[in-house]
Scaffold this active site. Structure first.
Site, mmCIF file in Angstrom:
data_model
loop_
_atom_site.group_PDB
_atom_site.id
_atom_site.type_symbol
_atom_site.label_atom_id
_atom_site.label_comp_id
_atom_site.label_asym_id
_atom_site.label_seq_id
_atom_site.Cartn_x
_atom_site.Cartn_y
_atom_site.Cartn_z
ATOM 1 N N LYS A 189 58.293 49.747 70.115
ATOM 2 C CA LYS A 189 56.871 50.012 69.874
ATOM 3 C C LYS A 189 56.031 49.185 70.850
ATOM 4 O O LYS A 189 54.983 49.635 71.329
ATOM 5 C CB LYS A 189 56.505 49.677 68.420
ATOM 6 N N ALA A 220 45.341 53.397 60.122
ATOM 7 C CA ALA A 220 44.165 53.248 59.261
ATOM 8 C C ALA A 220 42.992 52.855 60.124
ATOM 9 O O ALA A 220 43.175 52.327 61.225
ATOM 10 C CB ALA A 220 44.420 52.159 58.212
ATOM 11 N N ASN A 250 51.327 44.463 64.828
ATOM 12 C CA ASN A 250 51.843 44.880 66.127
ATOM 13 C C ASN A 250 52.055 43.640 66.978
ATOM 14 O O ASN A 250 51.340 42.645 66.833
ATOM 15 C CB ASN A 250 50.823 45.771 66.848
ATOM 16 N N ALA A 302 42.953 41.944 55.206
ATOM 17 C CA ALA A 302 42.707 43.198 54.476
ATOM 18 C C ALA A 302 41.710 44.067 55.227
ATOM 19 O O ALA A 302 40.749 44.564 54.668
ATOM 20 C CB ALA A 302 42.210 42.881 53.064
HETATM 21 P P1 NAD Z 1 41.494 45.279 61.501
HETATM 22 O O1 NAD Z 1 40.711 44.881 62.694
HETATM 23 O O2 NAD Z 1 40.997 46.452 60.726
HETATM 24 O O3 NAD Z 1 41.600 44.057 60.490
HETATM 25 C C1 NAD Z 1 42.110 42.825 60.931
HETATM 26 C C2 NAD Z 1 41.169 41.722 60.479
HETATM 27 O O4 NAD Z 1 39.939 41.823 61.192
HETATM 28 C C3 NAD Z 1 40.816 41.798 58.988
HETATM 29 O O5 NAD Z 1 40.752 40.486 58.507
HETATM 30 C C4 NAD Z 1 39.448 42.435 59.001
HETATM 31 O O6 NAD Z 1 38.669 42.125 57.866
HETATM 32 C C5 NAD Z 1 38.841 41.869 60.256
HETATM 33 N N1 NAD Z 1 37.784 42.724 60.798
HETATM 34 C C6 NAD Z 1 37.838 44.077 61.010
HETATM 35 N N2 NAD Z 1 36.655 44.528 61.497
HETATM 36 C C7 NAD Z 1 35.839 43.433 61.593
HETATM 37 C C8 NAD Z 1 34.501 43.242 62.020
HETATM 38 N N3 NAD Z 1 33.758 44.259 62.474
HETATM 39 N N4 NAD Z 1 33.995 41.999 61.977
HETATM 40 C C9 NAD Z 1 34.736 40.952 61.534
HETATM 41 N N5 NAD Z 1 36.023 41.069 61.109
HETATM 42 C C10 NAD Z 1 36.574 42.288 61.151
HETATM 43 O O7 NAD Z 1 42.990 45.442 61.999
HETATM 44 P P2 NAD Z 1 44.086 46.521 61.566
HETATM 45 O O8 NAD Z 1 43.817 47.783 62.281
HETATM 46 O O9 NAD Z 1 44.197 46.510 60.089
HETATM 47 O O10 NAD Z 1 45.378 45.891 62.217
HETATM 48 C C11 NAD Z 1 46.130 44.818 61.629
HETATM 49 C C12 NAD Z 1 47.454 44.700 62.393
HETATM 50 O O11 NAD Z 1 48.180 45.937 62.230
HETATM 51 C C13 NAD Z 1 47.281 44.520 63.904
HETATM 52 O O12 NAD Z 1 48.330 43.745 64.403
HETATM 53 C C14 NAD Z 1 47.388 45.948 64.434
HETATM 54 O O13 NAD Z 1 47.799 45.991 65.790
HETATM 55 C C15 NAD Z 1 48.470 46.492 63.505
HETATM 56 N N6 NAD Z 1 48.486 47.951 63.342
HETATM 57 C C16 NAD Z 1 47.319 48.649 63.180
HETATM 58 C C17 NAD Z 1 47.384 50.024 62.992
HETATM 59 C C18 NAD Z 1 46.143 50.845 62.759
HETATM 60 O O14 NAD Z 1 46.225 52.082 62.739
HETATM 61 N N7 NAD Z 1 44.994 50.261 62.500
HETATM 62 C C19 NAD Z 1 48.634 50.676 62.994
HETATM 63 C C20 NAD Z 1 49.791 49.912 63.126
HETATM 64 C C21 NAD Z 1 49.707 48.536 63.301
#
Ligand code: NAD
Length: 313
Positions: free
Chosen positions: A188, A132, A106, A8
């Protein structure tokens, strides 16, 4: 629908929030304690296209899910790729025999991990153009529009996939059924497999990279490696179309000045990257299929070296 968002962070929060607002029963599961505490104390706070929104959502630590009684219809996976296996282990008791599991990460080949925990007939693969960002624990930034393509992995799963499409679309997430999700995932992958690693290693935005003398040759070689591996899996990449899509990323008037997500992960936030599941996946699969993938292999090694130089975690 009863939905678990497993992972999340930025994207999981977007999907959790929008599905919750559409009256689904949603719980979030994550491994980042500060984020969990912030959401429990203050709700999930979002800058949602410029409007400040706070929603009260249930969130649990993934190490603490054994006592949760929640018979989920759907699990949406949104960890980073390297966190996927540990998340699947954590939630395996929450995945019932009818629970569908949709992977929207991704990268390439996540089904190989998910298959260890979920029958093929319950796995859905997808690809999303939503974006996001995380601003601070419990705070996310959700701007712009997006879409989702998804498909069942097992032969008989189309009806269930269409049901999930309907639930996502009702939440304004613009989902549609895809007859060949693997092709979209590989397409992609080509964009991520060029822009992400190259801009990270070169410390550049996409426009600056695109204007270098070597850009065309490097990009064409990487895309040809993706296309050769994709063809072995009956996924179709239209190379000229993909190259045009990549070149559109160089436009300074639109997104050219942007640094791709891998750059933000490693260079800005000092976090490990998903390179093993993008170029690294092509290198691994290339080896399996007897296809040379010198550029993908080298770029994977370079990004890992940079992670070590920067002591990323
Ligand atoms: P994210 O890094 O925001 O979250 C992924 C996990 O990492 C979560 O469990 C989150 O709580 C944890 N996390 C985030 N920041 C942290 C920190 N500072 N310290 C410790 N834990 C932390 O990842 P996301 O952007 O939600 O991406 C998830 C998947 O979706 C990935 O495979 C990504 O490539 C893909 N994706 C992302 C986007 C985007 O715009 N963010 C777009 C399309 C696909």
């Amino acid at each position: 629908m009863k939905i678990i968002i497993a992972g999340a962070g930025a994207m999981g929060s977007r999907f959790g929030l929008m599905l919750h607002q559409a009256n689904n029963e949603v719980i979030l599961i994550d491994g980042w304690q500060d984020h969990i505490d912030a959401i429990n104390n203050n709700g999930l706070q979002a800058n949602f296209d410029g409007e400040m929104v706070t929603e009260s959502l249930e969130i649990y630590h993934q190490d603490d899910v054994s006592s949760i009684d929640f018979n989920a219809d759907l699990v949406i996976l949104f960890t980073k790729a390297m966190q996927l296996d540990s998340m699947m282990q954590s939630i395996q008791n929450m995945v019932g025999k009818n629970t569908k599991v949709l992977c929207l990460l991704n990268g390439i080949g996540h089904e190989d991990v998910i298959k260890n925990y979920v029958p093929l007939s319950n796995i859905l693969l997808g690809n999303t153009m939503w974006t996001a960002g995380i601003e601070a624990p419990g705070k996310v930034k959700l701007f712009g529009n997006g879409s989702i393509d998804l498909q069942n992995l097992g032969a008989d799963g189309q009806e269930a996939a269409e049901e999930v499409v309907a639930v996502l679309s009702e939440a304004k997430l613009n989902a549609k059924y895809s007859a060949n999700i693997l092709s979209s995932i590989y397409r992609k992958g080509c964009v991520n497999g060029t822009m992400n690693g190259l801009c990270t290693i070169l410390d550049s935005n996409m426009a600056d990279f695109g204007e270098t003398d070597a850009a065309d040759q490097i990009v064409e070689q990487i895309v040809s490696e993706f296309a050769a591996v994709a063809a072995m899996e009956n996924a179709d990449i239209n190379v000229p179309e993909v190259l045009a899509q990549i070149k559109s990323c160089y436009n300074r008037e639109t997104i050219g000045l942007h640094h791709p997500s891998m750059y933000q992960d490693l260079i800005i936030n000092n976090r490990l990257t998903e390179i093993d599941y993008i170029n690294g996946a092509i290198a691994r699969k290339g080896k399996e299929y007897g296809i040379p993938t010198p550029y993908c292999s080298f770029l994977t090694k370079l990004v890992h070296a940079k992670e070590q130089v920067l002591a990323a975690v």
